[in-house]
Design a protein around this motif. Sequence first.
Motif, PDB file in Angstrom:
ATOM      1  N   ASP A  72      -1.668  27.713 -65.152  1.00  0.00           N
ATOM      2  CA  ASP A  72      -2.902  27.408 -64.805  1.00  0.00           C
ATOM      3  C   ASP A  72      -3.543  26.151 -65.380  1.00  0.00           C
ATOM      4  O   ASP A  72      -4.186  25.376 -64.602  1.00  0.00           O
ATOM      5  CB  ASP A  72      -3.944  28.546 -65.716  1.00  0.00           C
ATOM      6  CG  ASP A  72      -3.827  29.873 -65.285  1.00  0.00           C
ATOM      7  OD1 ASP A  72      -3.295  30.116 -64.275  1.00  0.00           O
ATOM      8  OD2 ASP A  72      -3.990  30.730 -66.098  1.00  0.00           O
ATOM      9  N   GLU A  73      -3.001  25.502 -66.206  1.00  0.00           N
ATOM     10  CA  GLU A  73      -3.255  24.340 -66.681  1.00  0.00           C
ATOM     11  C   GLU A  73      -2.393  22.977 -65.761  1.00  0.00           C
ATOM     12  O   GLU A  73      -3.158  21.930 -65.631  1.00  0.00           O
ATOM     13  CB  GLU A  73      -2.800  24.024 -68.321  1.00  0.00           C
ATOM     14  CG  GLU A  73      -3.682  24.769 -69.278  1.00  0.00           C
ATOM     15  CD  GLU A  73      -5.059  24.625 -69.232  1.00  0.00           C
ATOM     16  OE1 GLU A  73      -5.465  23.312 -69.085  1.00  0.00           O
ATOM     17  OE2 GLU A  73      -5.748  25.497 -69.113  1.00  0.00           O
TER      18      GLU A  73
ATOM     19  N   LYS B  14       2.594  35.679 -70.541  1.00  0.00           N
ATOM     20  CA  LYS B  14       1.143  35.091 -70.688  1.00  0.00           C
ATOM     21  C   LYS B  14       0.980  33.697 -70.867  1.00  0.00           C
ATOM     22  O   LYS B  14       0.158  32.867 -70.505  1.00  0.00           O
ATOM     23  CB  LYS B  14       0.463  35.767 -71.809  1.00  0.00           C
ATOM     24  CG  LYS B  14       0.035  37.116 -71.525  1.00  0.00           C
ATOM     25  CD  LYS B  14      -0.952  37.941 -72.600  1.00  0.00           C
ATOM     26  CE  LYS B  14      -1.265  39.279 -72.090  1.00  0.00           C
ATOM     27  NZ  LYS B  14      -2.101  39.848 -73.319  1.00  0.00           N
ATOM     28  N   ALA B  15       1.899  33.174 -71.790  1.00  0.00           N
ATOM     29  CA  ALA B  15       1.920  31.652 -72.097  1.00  0.00           C
ATOM     30  C   ALA B  15       2.595  30.974 -70.947  1.00  0.00           C
ATOM     31  O   ALA B  15       1.585  29.931 -70.677  1.00  0.00           O
ATOM     32  CB  ALA B  15       3.028  31.629 -73.208  1.00  0.00           C
TER      33      ALA B  15
ATOM     34  N   PHE C 170       5.941  24.062 -60.263  1.00  0.00           N
ATOM     35  CA  PHE C 170       6.369  25.039 -61.161  1.00  0.00           C
ATOM     36  C   PHE C 170       7.414  26.037 -60.418  1.00  0.00           C
ATOM     37  O   PHE C 170       6.901  26.603 -59.356  1.00  0.00           O
ATOM     38  CB  PHE C 170       5.013  25.779 -61.613  1.00  0.00           C
ATOM     39  CG  PHE C 170       5.176  26.407 -62.725  1.00  0.00           C
ATOM     40  CD1 PHE C 170       5.228  26.403 -64.006  1.00  0.00           C
ATOM     41  CD2 PHE C 170       5.574  28.034 -62.491  1.00  0.00           C
ATOM     42  CE1 PHE C 170       5.072  27.347 -64.867  1.00  0.00           C
ATOM     43  CE2 PHE C 170       5.541  28.895 -63.521  1.00  0.00           C
ATOM     44  CZ  PHE C 170       5.273  28.831 -64.766  1.00  0.00           C
ATOM     45  N   ILE C 171       8.767  26.337 -60.782  1.00  0.00           N
ATOM     46  CA  ILE C 171       9.591  27.096 -60.181  1.00  0.00           C
ATOM     47  C   ILE C 171       9.844  28.437 -61.048  1.00  0.00           C
ATOM     48  O   ILE C 171      10.373  28.289 -62.032  1.00  0.00           O
ATOM     49  CB  ILE C 171      10.846  26.405 -59.956  1.00  0.00           C
ATOM     50  CG1 ILE C 171      10.625  25.131 -59.301  1.00  0.00           C
ATOM     51  CG2 ILE C 171      11.589  27.409 -59.172  1.00  0.00           C
ATOM     52  CD1 ILE C 171      11.880  24.153 -58.936  1.00  0.00           C
ATOM     53  N   SER C 172       9.316  29.547 -60.417  1.00  0.00           N
ATOM     54  CA  SER C 172       9.323  30.712 -61.125  1.00  0.00           C
ATOM     55  C   SER C 172      10.838  31.599 -60.147  1.00  0.00           C
ATOM     56  O   SER C 172      11.157  31.328 -59.258  1.00  0.00           O
ATOM     57  CB  SER C 172       8.466  31.890 -60.797  1.00  0.00           C
ATOM     58  OG  SER C 172       7.161  31.206 -61.374  1.00  0.00           O
TER      59      SER C 172
ATOM     60  N   GLY D  83       6.710  36.417 -64.872  1.00  0.00           N
ATOM     61  CA  GLY D  83       5.546  37.207 -65.312  1.00  0.00           C
ATOM     62  C   GLY D  83       4.246  36.781 -64.432  1.00  0.00           C
ATOM     63  O   GLY D  83       3.455  37.708 -64.311  1.00  0.00           O
ATOM     64  N   SER D  84       4.224  35.700 -64.226  1.00  0.00           N
ATOM     65  CA  SER D  84       2.964  35.161 -63.551  1.00  0.00           C
ATOM     66  C   SER D  84       2.820  35.167 -62.035  1.00  0.00           C
ATOM     67  O   SER D  84       1.760  34.940 -61.385  1.00  0.00           O
ATOM     68  CB  SER D  84       2.649  33.643 -63.896  1.00  0.00           C
ATOM     69  OG  SER D  84       3.685  32.768 -63.592  1.00  0.00           O
TER      70      SER D  84
END
Length: 210
Positions: free
Chosen positions: A136-137, A129-130, A148-150, A102-103
């Motif tokens: 982001d953090e 969103k979470a 971070f693996i989407s 989603g991001s």
Amino acid sequence: MRIAVVAANGRVAQKVIKEALNRGFDVTAFGRGAENKTVASNYVQKDIMDLTKADLAGYDAVVDGFGAWKDEEQPMHVKTSQYLCDLLSGTDTRLLVVGGAGSLYVNKEHTVQVYQGADFPKAFLPLAKAQGKELDELRKRNDVKWTFISPAGEFQADGERTGKYILAGEELTLNSRGESIISYADYAIAMVDEMEKGNHIQQRISVVRA
């Protein structure tokens, strides 16, 4: 390689553990529940928030397999990954986070994300969103070797293990058939490949079926 997988009983984490063990990795699984649902022989019953620096010392990589579905639990995505960052801060141990789609961005300017689309399913909006906030953090952590693996837009729990995938970046990527799809099994291959190669420190990457 010696790796630890936290929230190990999650379905994605189980696939990652299986893939890593098949490659001869030394794997320790950490799970909140008493039952070991993984194929790892070394299982430690321990909640993420109860882990200590000593628990994660000496590993080449730590996999964060945490996932929550209830709306009230969504803040735990940030809380748990930041807690792991604090434990690994200043070490050479890599942190690989199971992210969300989603991001991912839908434009080259990186101003519009998938979850902001009018047709994005409302049921998945809190999760998207979470995990976007989680990323982001993570971007603020220069003291941790995180990745971070989407997955692709359609993340198939029981999908086929094809053994092939396209490695992409921050933008939602389609394969030659116009699909944004990946199975848990192929996602696990991509994650273990990233463990071995370590080419994307402090970056978000994404994967889609080839």
